[in-house]
Design an enzyme around this catalytic site. Sequence first.
Site, PDB file in Angstrom:
ATOM      1  N   HIS A  59       0.847  -1.198   0.000  1.00 53.12           N
ATOM      2  CA  HIS A  59       0.000   0.000   0.000  1.00 53.12           C
ATOM      3  C   HIS A  59       0.878   1.242   0.000  1.00 53.12           C
ATOM      4  CE1 HIS A  59       1.106   0.175   4.221  1.00 53.12           C
ATOM      5  NE2 HIS A  59       0.619  -1.031   4.402  1.00 53.12           N
TER       6      HIS A  59
HETATM    7  P1  TYD Z   1      -1.561  -3.495   7.941  1.00 54.11           P
HETATM    8  O1  TYD Z   1      -0.709  -2.284   8.047  1.00 54.11           O
HETATM    9  O2  TYD Z   1      -2.872  -3.353   7.208  1.00 54.11           O
HETATM   10  O3  TYD Z   1      -0.704  -4.676   7.320  1.00 54.11           O
HETATM   11  P2  TYD Z   1      -0.535  -5.079   5.784  1.00 54.11           P
HETATM   12  O4  TYD Z   1      -0.395  -3.803   5.018  1.00 54.11           O
HETATM   13  O5  TYD Z   1       0.670  -5.939   5.723  1.00 54.11           O
HETATM   14  O6  TYD Z   1      -1.792  -5.779   5.391  1.00 54.11           O
HETATM   15  O7  TYD Z   1      -1.856  -4.044   9.395  1.00 54.11           O
HETATM   16  C1  TYD Z   1      -2.603  -5.219   9.593  1.00 54.11           C
HETATM   17  C2  TYD Z   1      -3.557  -4.997  10.733  1.00 54.11           C
HETATM   18  O8  TYD Z   1      -2.838  -4.740  11.926  1.00 54.11           O
HETATM   19  C3  TYD Z   1      -4.473  -3.804  10.500  1.00 54.11           C
HETATM   20  O9  TYD Z   1      -5.737  -4.204  10.043  1.00 54.11           O
HETATM   21  C4  TYD Z   1      -4.586  -3.154  11.853  1.00 54.11           C
HETATM   22  C5  TYD Z   1      -3.422  -3.674  12.643  1.00 54.11           C
HETATM   23  N1  TYD Z   1      -2.410  -2.657  12.938  1.00 54.11           N
HETATM   24  C6  TYD Z   1      -2.542  -1.891  14.077  1.00 54.11           C
HETATM   25  O10 TYD Z   1      -3.539  -2.020  14.832  1.00 54.11           O
HETATM   26  N2  TYD Z   1      -1.584  -0.976  14.372  1.00 54.11           N
HETATM   27  C7  TYD Z   1      -0.505  -0.785  13.578  1.00 54.11           C
HETATM   28  O11 TYD Z   1       0.381   0.051  13.894  1.00 54.11           O
HETATM   29  C8  TYD Z   1      -0.373  -1.568  12.392  1.00 54.11           C
HETATM   30  C9  TYD Z   1       0.800  -1.390  11.475  1.00 54.11           C
HETATM   31  C10 TYD Z   1      -1.345  -2.480  12.101  1.00 54.11           C
END
Ligand code: TYD
Length: 143
Positions: free
Chosen positions: A59
């Site tokens: 993303h």
């Molecule tokens: P995400 O950044 O969406 O990971 P990816 O891009 O690899 O799919 O994070 C996955 C989940 O983790 C997201 O739905 C919410 C949680 N999350 C948090 O609660 N706090 C954070 O700082 C991060 C990075 C993720």
Amino acid sequence: MERILTHTSVYDATVIRFPRTEDPRGNLTFVEQQTHIPFDIQRVYWIYDVPGGKRRGKHAFHTQQECIIALSGSLDVLLDDGHNQKIVTLNRAYTGLYVPPMLWRCMQGFSTNAVAYVLASGPYDETDYIRDYDTYLECKGLA
Ligand code: TYD
């Protein structure tokens, strides 16, 4: 500000080499915000136990800045600005990849036991994510 962000390119992502104190007892690296990291660190998260072939962090962010460090093992970060792509391999605990806002990126090629340690400029905010590549191109005025 908006104009600068929409023109973010893969060349704005830079590898930062952190201080490294070599010691026969084991090496030590440290970072201080605004000295070694070009933003105030408001959050840290880490990605680990990644099964072979899986990708994370596919993303862009509207405003968030990040610095990605392979604390252990190695991983590749694919960067894409809509015009150019660049792959940066991270495999040293004393280097980090600075990723500016509005740059599409994907973490992939995780080695066994790889740990991606990410310093971020703001708290978790789902509204700051651009999760769809076509939407990213639209935001940059390229679609
Ligand atoms: P995400 O950044 O969406 O990971 P990816 O891009 O690899 O799919 O994070 C996955 C989940 O983790 C997201 O739905 C919410 C949680 N999350 C948090 O609660 N706090 C954070 O700082 C991060 C990075 C993720």
